[in-house]
Design an enzyme around this catalytic site. Sequence first.
Site, PDB file in Angstrom:
ATOM      1  N   LYS A 152     -12.745  -1.741   7.252  1.00 16.77           N
ATOM      2  CA  LYS A 152     -12.041  -2.661   8.404  1.00 16.77           C
ATOM      3  C   LYS A 152     -12.555  -2.414   9.648  1.00 16.77           C
ATOM      4  CE  LYS A 152      -8.403  -2.380   4.958  1.00 16.77           C
ATOM      5  NZ  LYS A 152      -8.522  -3.490   4.155  1.00 16.77           N
ATOM      6  N   TRP A 209       0.795  -1.235  -0.090  1.00 16.66           N
ATOM      7  CA  TRP A 209      -0.005  -0.012  -0.056  1.00 16.66           C
ATOM      8  C   TRP A 209       1.070   1.228  -0.147  1.00 16.66           C
ATOM      9  CZ3 TRP A 209      -4.304  -1.063  -2.022  1.00 16.66           C
ATOM     10  CH2 TRP A 209      -4.918  -2.227  -1.657  1.00 16.66           C
ATOM     11  N   ASP A 219      -1.284   6.446   6.706  1.00 17.12           N
ATOM     12  CA  ASP A 219      -2.709   5.844   6.172  1.00 17.12           C
ATOM     13  C   ASP A 219      -2.921   4.856   7.105  1.00 17.12           C
ATOM     14  OD1 ASP A 219      -4.083   4.110   5.089  1.00 17.12           O
ATOM     15  OD2 ASP A 219      -2.810   3.477   3.345  1.00 17.12           O
TER      16      ASP A 219
HETATM   17  N1  PMP Z   1      -4.216   1.178   2.544  1.00 19.50           N
HETATM   18  C1  PMP Z   1      -4.379   0.164   3.285  1.00 19.50           C
HETATM   19  C2  PMP Z   1      -3.117  -0.080   4.452  1.00 19.50           C
HETATM   20  C3  PMP Z   1      -4.985  -0.919   2.705  1.00 19.50           C
HETATM   21  O1  PMP Z   1      -5.174  -1.984   3.604  1.00 19.50           O
HETATM   22  C4  PMP Z   1      -6.029  -0.688   1.795  1.00 19.50           C
HETATM   23  C5  PMP Z   1      -6.844  -1.582   1.056  1.00 19.50           C
HETATM   24  N2  PMP Z   1      -7.077  -2.995   1.952  1.00 19.50           N
HETATM   25  C6  PMP Z   1      -5.943   0.549   1.114  1.00 19.50           C
HETATM   26  C7  PMP Z   1      -5.009   1.486   1.443  1.00 19.50           C
HETATM   27  C8  PMP Z   1      -6.705   0.850  -0.059  1.00 19.50           C
HETATM   28  O2  PMP Z   1      -7.962   1.181   0.322  1.00 19.50           O
HETATM   29  P1  PMP Z   1      -9.270   1.282  -0.720  1.00 19.50           P
HETATM   30  O3  PMP Z   1      -9.717  -0.004  -1.046  1.00 19.50           O
HETATM   31  O4  PMP Z   1     -10.176   1.922   0.450  1.00 19.50           O
HETATM   32  O5  PMP Z   1      -8.801   2.324  -1.710  1.00 19.50           O
END
Ligand code: PMP
Length: 365
Positions: free
Chosen positions: A200, A106, A176
Amino acid sequence: MTNDINRAFNFNAGPSALPLYALQRAQTELLDYKGTGMSVMEMSHRGKEYEEIHNGAIALLRELMNIPEDYEILFIQGGASLQFSMIPMNFLASGKKGAYILTGSWSEKALAEAKMFGEVYVPASGKDNKYNSIPDLSSVAYEPDTAYVHITSNNTIYGTQWQQFPEIKDIPLIADMSSDMLSRPVDVSKFAMIYAGAQKNLGPSGVTLVIIKKSFLETAGKNNPTMLRYSTYAENNSLYNTPPCYSIYILNLVLQYAKENGGIPTLAKLNSEKAAMLYKAIDSSDGFYFGHAKTESRSLMNVVFRLKDEELEKAFLLEAKQKGFVGLAGHRSVGGCRASIYNAVPQEACRALKQFMEDFREKNS
Ligand code: PMP
């Protein structure tokens, strides 16, 4: 399955388990929200009922997370992924640089988006160690004109988590927190911005929570399209356009439940107890199971592990599925197994999984 309404042992990585309380309240109020004769999905986002839900969620977040008054609390759509682009769009002015600490896929994605808008660099990365730990920042030097340092507080795929946040002088810190928001106490005042997709710990997908310091927000560029400017959300209480009303309604219920049950300190205690159960099953297995993360970087939210050979891993996942454990396969990019044990996953589910892991080991050693 747990109790008579047939709830799965849900270890999904996101979207993931929600508190039963929130789901049942939503069920009760689905057709007629507080005597309006309408579902929250059917009512105006400018009406007083929705306004109460919206402002109630903001107030609960401020209270539960102790968010200082000089921070805005915003609801944005587009997931955490849109934040990967909005952050550089708003804060990477020409001549400025974005510093990205890489701790997993991520953070790599956040970096890749930022590259499209401005200059970036990577002061520290865990990539060479397959992201099995959080890099040490003690000897990192940040370049002049760094607009912000970006970290990912919990690495959903690799199962690592910052145990202590970096203390970076004079450079705004952005985190994040998609996969550990609301799971442990956080001193918000140490951050210029925190963001998280809701799906989550906070609620259903569709809403992304952004907590941003007003003085940092004021440094944002002014030339982005309306919906891609943080100021649009701040100036309009996240009601410039139609917000994801139903997601925010569920978020509100999740927050009410958290408040009534001891708030973040209680959630944090339960989370470490749940994680301890599963790590114990791994650590006491004589190598039958082994974790991906180094002990000091282990996540309390995503327990990532493998079995000693792939055939056994397949058999483990199959039998787990047959026994009603959902979502235990690792992320498609890394394989293996992952138990995501967010706030709403009950201790009972972790206890059952620990028992299953021990029984499976005994049968197959
Ligand atoms: N950052 C992290 C740490 C994640 O775990 C995720 C999705 N699992 C995201 C960003 C992306 O999130 P989204 O699907 O809401 O765009």
